[in-house]
Each structure stands twice: as structure tokens, then as C-alpha cells.
Design an enzyme around this catalytic site. Structure first.
Site, mmCIF file in Angstrom:
data_model
loop_
_atom_site.group_PDB
_atom_site.id
_atom_site.type_symbol
_atom_site.label_atom_id
_atom_site.label_comp_id
_atom_site.label_asym_id
_atom_site.label_seq_id
_atom_site.Cartn_x
_atom_site.Cartn_y
_atom_site.Cartn_z
ATOM 1 N N SER A 47 27.652 35.839 34.956
ATOM 2 C CA SER A 47 28.869 36.280 34.585
ATOM 3 C C SER A 47 30.041 35.352 34.951
ATOM 4 O O SER A 47 29.859 34.611 36.419
ATOM 5 C CB SER A 47 29.306 37.646 35.104
ATOM 6 N N GLY A 63 28.929 40.642 32.178
ATOM 7 C CA GLY A 63 27.649 40.762 32.804
ATOM 8 C C GLY A 63 27.032 42.067 32.240
ATOM 9 O O GLY A 63 25.853 42.275 32.210
ATOM 10 N N CYS A 102 32.554 48.048 40.851
ATOM 11 C CA CYS A 102 32.413 48.759 39.650
ATOM 12 C C CYS A 102 32.057 50.339 39.991
ATOM 13 O O CYS A 102 32.035 51.166 39.200
ATOM 14 C CB CYS A 102 31.075 47.884 39.101
ATOM 15 N N HIS A 129 33.240 35.482 35.831
ATOM 16 C CA HIS A 129 34.284 35.756 36.961
ATOM 17 C C HIS A 129 33.690 35.989 38.152
ATOM 18 O O HIS A 129 34.572 36.000 39.402
ATOM 19 C CB HIS A 129 35.113 37.100 36.624
#
Length: 387
Positions: free
Chosen positions: A203, A73, A330, A205
Site C-alpha cells: 500500500s 491494500g 482500521c 500510504h
């Protein structure tokens, strides 16, 4: 010890369908760009996967170039922002509208564009509510782009992107609208056609697919007007917009997860909303504060603990076999409190004492009860007296 996983906004476990599709794709080792039969087989796998992801997004008939597979992403967001900003040298509009609580993969690319001379307006999201007065004030002929997430990954706030994009295009029809839908895809109702976005990031996952695969939806207008240029150049794969040999195994897993998720979304969304409501109800009357936006996605609940550092509670819960997080995975190594929670209205001390619980369709009421019990025990044993 039984493991209870409640950190699904960070990543999700692989679903059975994704595992099976990836195992099958491992036998398809040809390069999709090769002209022989093995290459043709891999190319068909990519074509079918593109159709599955597109249909999960609400677009059944994709034209060439409308869905670009990326490595994640983050890369899709970078392609959307940098690829649009650098597509045409001649432009007059220089303002980009966003929120003050975007994911780092958006915020950090916008900082790069600021250094290139673009003006970035960050709209307040205090309390999880987008300041629409500020949005309307900046919807004018100088508005070059809007980049706004569908669902905030830390607070669960669902932003009114449809209303924002409509206002932006009414003021400047050439404005490009980008939505980071990574946290919202298959978690809240969304449809490409009604969203009004030119670019949409998703994305794998986050929807029980594999890590290392993302995608960028590109509108027909963007393709027709050549409003998007590649920043990763090479052999011209992905319709010339993202070079590099495609990750066919990961892409097959992404497509299978998207297809499975779309088939069960109608029941999964209310199930996760029910779990969130049970959690919030179970926390009522104690010292834990729920940071719940007025309009929230069903799978994310953010809470602030009473005088307990989030890391301390994370370790306590982990010892009980329960996995939650202190915010965006993140940003877990970033110094200082979460900027998203500060934008929400928390003080630095409150932000440093907040944790995020995020559900998936496989979670149960028993998971919520176990979490509530562990939180109660943790507060009793860990709370520190104010000095």
C-alpha cells in the site's frame, strides 16, 4: 506547539518525491486506455510506475499482469483471497491457513469464504510468536491457501512467512501463498523471489505515498495457471484483473515513494530500530510494560499503561503535540478490545490500556525523549488507584 507524529503504522506523510511526481502526473490527464497521444502518455506513466514498484519489491522484470494497481491494500487483499478462491470451480483442497491476528481486510474476507464452505485454520501468535507446530500439522494435501501477514500492524511481530510458505508448498505444490506485506514493505528486508509468495499486497500510504492506492503482486505461476479471477468487473483495465480507470496521479506518487524508500531503506531500517531501542530502554524500570515480540519490525512498539485507558493517554499526549494510536486505525471504531492484542496474550483490561508507537525515518531521538517525558508525566497524573 511542535507536533511529533508517531503514528506511522496508521498512515505516513507524503514524501517530497511523491508530491513532485503527483504534481507532474496531474498534467497527464489522458485515460491510459485511450489510443491517442495523451492516452499513450498516461499509459507510459503507468508502465514506468509499475516498474518502480516492482523493483522496490525486488522484481526488476515484471511480465504483464504481475503487478495490479488497486484502490488500497484492503482491495488488494480482497482480490488475492476472493479472486483465488473463485478462480476455479473444481477443486479438492478446502483448507486455508492464516493467523489469529490478521488485519480485518484479511480476516473478514476469510469469514466470507468460511460461509462458502472453506475451512479456515487460525494459527496462534501468542507473544508475537507463530505456532509452527500447528502450521506443520496442517500442511497437507488439503491445504488450498495460506494467507499470512509479514509484519503485524499492532505488535510489530515479524512472522516467518518464508518458512511457512516453503512448508505449505512442500506438502501441496498447488497451494497458493498470499502475504499481506503492507506493514513490512520497506520496513523489513523482503524479496519477492525468496519469500515464496504467489501474491503480495502493498500500500502506498504506509511508505510516504498517497492514500487511495495499493497494489497486488502476482506470480508468473498464478497468471500461467489462471489461478486469479477479478471480482471487480468492467472495462478490463489492469490486465483484466481490476477494472476501472487507473488513478494515474496516485499511482505516480506510489511509484515515487517506493523508489525513494527503496533507495534509503538500508539506512532507514537501522535508524528506526535504534529509535525503538531507545524507547524501550527509556521505559525500563517504570510501570509501563513493553509488548515486544522476540522478532519484531523496527518501527512498531506496543506498550501497556498502568491502569490508564489508552484513549485517555492518547488525548493527554495529543495535548502535548504527540500523535500515537491505540492500535489499528482500521479498527479504531470497533467495540471491545483489540483481538490482535488478545491473541498476543493480553487480558481485555490490558488491551484496553495499550498504545502503539510507530516510527518513520524522519523521526528523531528528540521525538523519543519528548515522548518518554510526556508518558512519565501522563502516568503520574492519570494513573488510577485500584479499587
Amino acid at each position: 506547539m511542535q507536533q511529533i507524529y508517531l503514528d506511522n503504522s496508521a498512515t505516513t506523510g507524503l514524501c517530497r518525491e511523491a508530491k513532485e511526481a503527483m504534481c507532474e502526473a496531474m498534467e497527464c490527464f489522458g485515460n491510459p486506455s485511450s489510443l491517442h497521444s495523451l492516452g499513450a502518455h498516461a499509459a507510459r506513466l503507468l508502465r514506468d510506475a509499475r516498474a518502480s514498484v516492482g523493483e522496490a519489491l525486488g522484481e526488476r522484470f515484471l511480465k504483464d499482469g504481475q503487478l495490479i494497481f488497486t484502490s488500497c491494500g484492503t482491495e488488494a487483499n480482497a482480490l488475492a483471497l476472493l479472486g483465488t478462491a473463485h478462480a476455479k470451480e473444481r477443486r479438492t483442497a478446502r483448507t486455508i491457513l492464516t493467523t489469529d491476528s490478521e488485519h480485518p481486510s484479511v480476516e473478514n474476507n476469510l469469514r466470507l469464504l468460511e460461509r462458502e464452505g472453506f475451512s479456515v485454520v487460525r494459527v496462534s501468535t501468542r507473544g508475537g510468536v507463530l505456532d509452527m507446530d500447528t502450521v506443520r500439522a496442517h500442511c497437507n494435501a488439503d491445504l488450498f491457501m495460506v494467507s499470512m501477514m509479514l509484519v503485524n500492524n499492532e505488535t510489530g511481530a515479524r512472522y516467518p512467512v518464508e518458512e511457512v510458505f516453503a512448508a505449505a508448498k512442500a506438502a501441496n505444490p498447488s497451494c497458493v501463498c498470499h502475504c499481506d506485506a503492507v506493514q513490512g514493505f520497506l520496513k523489513v528486508p523482503m524479496h519477492i523471489r525468496t519469500m515464496g509468495a504467489d501474491l503480495v499486497t502493498v500500500s502506498a500510504h504506509k511508505i510516504h505515498g498517497p492514500k487511495g492506492v495499493g497494489a497486488l503482486y502476482v506470480s508468473e505461476r498464478m497468471l500461467r495457471e489462471r489461478r486469479l479471477s477479478p471480482f471487480l468487473c468492467g472495462g478490463g483495465q489492469e490486465f483484466g484483473l481490476r477494472s476501472g480507470t487507473e488513478n494515474t496521479v496516485g499511482i505516480a506518487g506510489f511509484a515515487a515513494a517506493a523508489k525513494a524508500g527503496a533507495a534509503t531503506a538500508r539506512t532507514a531500517m537501522p535508524h528506526m530500530a535504534h529509535l525503538a531501542a531507545e524507547l524501550v530502554a527509556g521505559l525500563a524500570g517504570n510501570e509501563i510494560r513493553v509488548n515486544r515480540p522476540p522478532v519484531a519490525a523496527p518501527h512498531i512498539v506496543n506498550i501497556t499503561l498502568p491502569h490508564i485507558k489508552s484513549e485517555t493517554m492518547l488525548h493527554f499526549l495529543s495535548g502535548k503535540g504527540i500523535s500515537v494510536s491505540a492500535g489499528s486505525a482500521c479498527s479504531s471504531h470497533a467495540a471491545g478490545p483489540s483481538t490482535v492484542l488478545l491473541a498476543f496474550g493480553l487480558t481485555p483490561a490490558e488491551a484496553a490500556s495499550s498504545i502503539r508507537i510507530s516510527f518513520c525515518p524522519e523521526n528523531t531521538e528528540g521525538d523519543v525523549k519528548a515522548l518518554l517525558a510526556a508518558l512519565g508525566e501522563g502516568v503520574s497524573s492519570l494513573v488510577r488507584t485500584k479499587h
